[in-house]
Design an enzyme around this catalytic site. Structure first.
Site, short mmCIF file in Angstrom:
data_model
loop_
_atom_site.label_atom_id
_atom_site.label_comp_id
_atom_site.label_asym_id
_atom_site.label_seq_id
_atom_site.Cartn_x
_atom_site.Cartn_y
_atom_site.Cartn_z
N ARG A 1 6.04 8.70 15.70
CA ARG A 1 6.03 8.24 17.09
C ARG A 1 4.94 7.19 17.26
NH1 ARG A 1 1.60 9.82 18.57
NH2 ARG A 1 1.90 8.48 20.36
N GLY A 2 4.93 6.63 18.49
CA GLY A 2 4.05 5.50 18.75
C GLY A 2 4.90 4.26 18.50
N ASN B 1 5.27 2.29 29.55
CA ASN B 1 4.41 3.12 28.69
C ASN B 1 4.58 4.59 29.06
OD1 ASN B 1 2.40 3.18 26.53
ND2 ASN B 1 0.95 3.82 28.11
N LYS B 2 3.90 5.44 28.32
CA LYS B 2 4.04 6.90 28.48
C LYS B 2 4.03 7.33 29.94
CE LYS B 2 4.63 9.17 25.88
NZ LYS B 2 6.04 9.49 25.58
N CYS C 1 -2.26 9.24 26.67
CA CYS C 1 -1.37 9.46 25.52
C CYS C 1 -2.07 9.13 24.20
CB CYS C 1 -0.08 8.66 25.70
SG CYS C 1 1.25 9.20 24.60
N ASP D 1 4.75 0.48 25.22
CA ASP D 1 6.02 0.63 24.49
C ASP D 1 6.85 -0.63 24.64
OD1 ASP D 1 6.38 3.61 23.41
OD2 ASP D 1 5.12 3.59 25.18
P1 RI2 Z 1 1.03 2.51 19.63
C1 RI2 Z 1 3.63 5.98 22.67
O1 RI2 Z 1 4.89 6.53 22.95
C2 RI2 Z 1 2.75 5.91 23.90
O2 RI2 Z 1 3.46 5.60 25.08
C3 RI2 Z 1 1.81 4.81 23.48
O3 RI2 Z 1 1.09 4.25 24.55
C4 RI2 Z 1 2.79 3.83 22.86
O4 RI2 Z 1 3.75 4.65 22.18
C5 RI2 Z 1 2.21 2.81 21.94
O5 RI2 Z 1 1.67 3.42 20.79
P2 RI2 Z 1 5.45 7.87 22.21
O6 RI2 Z 1 6.06 7.41 20.93
O7 RI2 Z 1 2.10 1.62 19.09
O8 RI2 Z 1 4.35 8.86 22.05
O9 RI2 Z 1 -0.09 1.72 20.24
O10 RI2 Z 1 6.52 8.38 23.16
O11 RI2 Z 1 0.55 3.52 18.62
#
Ligand code: RI2
Length: 307
Positions: free
Chosen positions: A17-18, A208-209, A127, A198
């Protein structure tokens, strides 16, 4: 299970994730698909198209995923007439360059973003964003003596990942429940909010989250700078406005145990939209810009035009 199926599964279940990591994992999976046995490059190109569709469908909101997949599909289509060995080489080269570029972008954002943190500041984040973590660690390395406040980020508690990583790095870290943000801004003397992204829409809106937009409103009311840290891969040429983005809705079982409140529905959106007017600046690998410059970045760096 093939690498592709494993990756699609891991993204769906949020084991990977991320926004940045799902893009990188997808490109790595496509690189593997290009290595599969095949009679012709055209056949491999079809496999890549099919795999790309599956990856894109695994999570709908973060634009880094389709942006990354579309890039590899583009390279694959461009080389589909070449002999398989050459085709594989081109796709592999593009995939490796993409991953390398993202790692460099992350590093660069850390350096640029650390500059906006002054000595002794307290930063609130939401997050778990690798991009934000990179900035905070860099600022700490520079002796900025910062403190960080993390929201727990219900329902999946990704804020705990941030808190763990930062505290183990040596940064004084406090965790709060999501609903304590307004009070904590005053009580814990928050100087800045820094969140990840995101998707950044062409008009500068941020996706975003879930909970991010409430934090932006609180920051606005208390005159606290609200900053977004993002690689340019998260800018979306397809979406003009945040309100047009498909927001992923996840299972209610993430919020309450199935069967606990039988007559109650659960609404569990994973993201929300923060309008550009509540964002003070966006930190990218190309530098710091106001959200209103999102369109210019898309135009200058990616040759995108409004039609
Ligand atoms: P990086 C995450 O989503 C969060 O919303 C976070 O801010 C965004 O992705 C960006 O993350 P999730 O995958 O790319 O936890 O900066 O639903 O790591």
């Amino acid at each position: 299970m093939s690498t592709l199926e494993q990756t699609v599964n891991d993204i769906k279940k949020m084991k990977v994730r991320g926004a940045l990591d799902i893009a990188i994992a997808s490109v790595a999976a496509l690189k593997q698909v290009a290595q599969e046995d095949s009679k012709s490059s055209a056949e491999l190109a079809k496999k890549i198209r099919d795999a790309g569709r599956k990856l894109k469908n695994s999570r709908p909101t973060a634009v880094s995923l389709p942006n990354a997949v579309d890039y590899i599909v583009y390279v694959s289509e461009k080389n589909r007439q070449k002999p398989p060995a050459e085709y594989r080489e081109k796709v592999t080269e593009a995939a490796e360059k993409f991953i390398n570029d993202q790692e460099k972008a992350l590093e660069k954002i850390g350096t640029i973003g650390a500059k906006i943190i002054a000595k002794d500041e307290t930063i609130l984040t939401h997050c778990n964003s690798d991009t934000v973590v990179q900035i905070l660690k860099k600022a700490y390395d520079q002796g900025k003596n910062l403190k960080v406040v993390c929201t727990e980020s219900r329902p999946r508690y990704q804020g705990l990942l941030t808190a763990k990583e930062l505290s183990e790095y040596g940064i004084p870290t406090t965790i709060i429940v999501d609903s304590a943000v307004h009070l904590a801004m005053k009580k814990l003397r928050i100087d800045k909010v820094i969140v990840g992204a995101d998707t950044i829409c062409a008009n500068g809106d941020l996706v975003n989250k879930i909970g991010t937009s409430q934090i932006a409103l609180c920051a606005h009311e208390q005159d606290i700078e609200f900053i977004v840290a993002t690689e340019s891969i998260k800018f979306s040429p397809q979406s003009l406005l945040g309100s047009a983005i498909e927001i992923e809705e996840r299972s209610g079982s993430e919020v309450i145990k199935p069967g606990r409140l039988r007559k109650v529905k659960v609404f569990n959106p994973a993201f929300d939209v923060t309008e550009a007017e509540y964002i003070n600046m966006i930190v990218t690998e190309y530098g710091i810009m106001p959200p209103q410059a999102a369109y210019n970045l898309l135009k200058e760096k990616f040759g995108w035009e409004l039609k």
